[in-house]
Design an enzyme around this catalytic site. Structure first.
Site, PDB file in Angstrom:
ATOM      1  N   LEU A 115      34.121  53.831  29.334  1.00 23.43           N
ATOM      2  CA  LEU A 115      35.144  54.742  29.842  1.00 23.43           C
ATOM      3  C   LEU A 115      35.127  56.001  28.983  1.00 23.43           C
ATOM      4  O   LEU A 115      35.069  55.913  27.751  1.00 23.43           O
ATOM      5  CB  LEU A 115      36.540  54.107  29.765  1.00 23.43           C
ATOM      6  CG  LEU A 115      37.000  53.232  30.937  1.00 23.43           C
ATOM      7  CD1 LEU A 115      38.404  52.709  30.639  1.00 23.43           C
ATOM      8  CD2 LEU A 115      37.001  54.000  32.247  1.00 23.43           C
ATOM      9  N   ASP A 116      35.180  57.175  29.608  1.00 25.54           N
ATOM     10  CA  ASP A 116      35.242  58.426  28.857  1.00 25.54           C
ATOM     11  C   ASP A 116      36.494  58.445  27.985  1.00 25.54           C
ATOM     12  O   ASP A 116      37.508  57.809  28.325  1.00 25.54           O
ATOM     13  CB  ASP A 116      35.278  59.623  29.809  1.00 25.54           C
ATOM     14  CG  ASP A 116      33.967  59.813  30.560  1.00 25.54           C
ATOM     15  OD1 ASP A 116      32.931  59.345  30.049  1.00 25.54           O
ATOM     16  OD2 ASP A 116      33.986  60.436  31.639  1.00 25.54           O
TER      17      ASP A 116
END
Length: 317
Positions: A46-47
């Protein structure tokens, strides 16, 4: 003399609700410290700006990471209309503006074209390797990054709400390798608008759902009480949809040695009836079965010709 591994032999999954401003690697490290676990990994990056479901595998559960990583993902995200950025999200620099604000009707009319198997160009600011370098490192250095389009699978794409003319909230169910930021870019182009992802939350990964996730704060609170183990999911949870074969202790010993066991014809027929088409990486898992000794996972193997041959074996605690 073999070097002793650091940490405790902790096996299982933690479904973390990752906060914003934290990388996936940092989240894994934080969970690993809470459990003092020897080994840890996650099922899909996940960013830092994104929040939501980050399944983290500890110990033997890392052997089942591909089952979650290659599973269906569900994202809920907000597009801010009027501004495009170089990173395609709120972290980037503004590169274009527009007065166009797509109506809910126009957005809904455009969505069906993005459902199914579609061609998508990944963002320049992504972890994809280009000549051995990460694309985002090249992009941050000011180099022009040209990535080839690739096929991705989008199972569903819906408009959830329109909080204002500037904001639209959408939900996407998709396969591995699909970029929300690229979808937002391409949707804006079709609508003749500019836009970027202003918020992103992952709410589903394979068999896991955000409703079952725990925050770092709550996990640390459990640790303070010595109860962090209560948050652990079984090590085979990512493969929980596989047909299950109950085995005896003797059969479990054979499987853990990498040896095949015989499955009675009637039981083999019942297991075959439960199988479904499935690929994990390059492996055809349509014949795969999960072997359990009581409640303890023993192995994942292929059922063929009346025999179960293990290809993933779990070490007994």
């Amino acid at each position: 003399m073999a070097r002793r591994k650091k940490g405790d032999p902790v096996d299982g999954w933690i479904l973390l609700d990752k906060p914003a401003e934290m990388t996936s690697t940092q989240a894994v490290s934080a969970v690993r410290r809470i459990f003092n676990a020897r080994k840890a990994g996650h099922a899909g990056t996940l960013d830092p700006l994104a929040t939501g479901l980050l399944p983290i595998a500890l110990g033997e559960a890392t052997k089942t990471v591909p089952f979650a990583q290659d599973g269906t993902k569900t994202y809920r995200f907000t597009i801010r209309w009027g501004v495009s950025t170089d990173t395609l999200d709120a972290e980037g620099e503004e590169i274009a503006t527009s007065d166009v604000r797509p109506s809910p009707g126009d957005i809904e009319a455009a969505l069906p074209a993005f459902v199914g198997e579609v061609e998508q160009i990944p963002p320049a600011f992504s972890a994809i390797r280009v000549d051995g370098e990460r694309a985002y490192d090249l992009a941050r250095a000011g180099e022009t990054v040209e990535l080839s389009a690739r096929k991705v699978r989008i199972d569903a794409l819906t408009l959830v709400s329109t909080p204002s003319a500037d904001l639209s909230v959408l939900e996407m169910v998709c396969g591995k390798g699909t970029y929300v930021r690229s979808l937002a870019r391409d949707l804006a182009a079709v609508l003749g608008a500019e836009g970027h992802v202003a918020a992103l939350r992952r709410i589903g990964v394979g068999p896991f759902a955000i409703e079952d996730a725990i925050t770092l704060a709550d996990l640390n609170a459990l640790k303070d009480e010595g109860r962090q183990g209560e948050a652990l999911r079984p090590l085979h949870a990512a493969a929980s949809d596989l047909p299950v074969l109950d085995v005896t202790p003797d059969q479990a010993a054979f499987l853990r040695q990498g040896r095949a066991i015989v499955v009675p014809p009637r039981r083999a027929d019942a297991l075959r009836a439960l199988r479904q088409e499935r690929w994990i990486g390059d492996r055809d898992c349509s014949r795969s079965v999960l072997a359990l000794d009581g409640e303890e996972p023993v192995a994942i193997g292929d059922l063929q010709a009346g025999k179960l041959s293990p290809w993933r074996v779990f070490v007994s605690a």
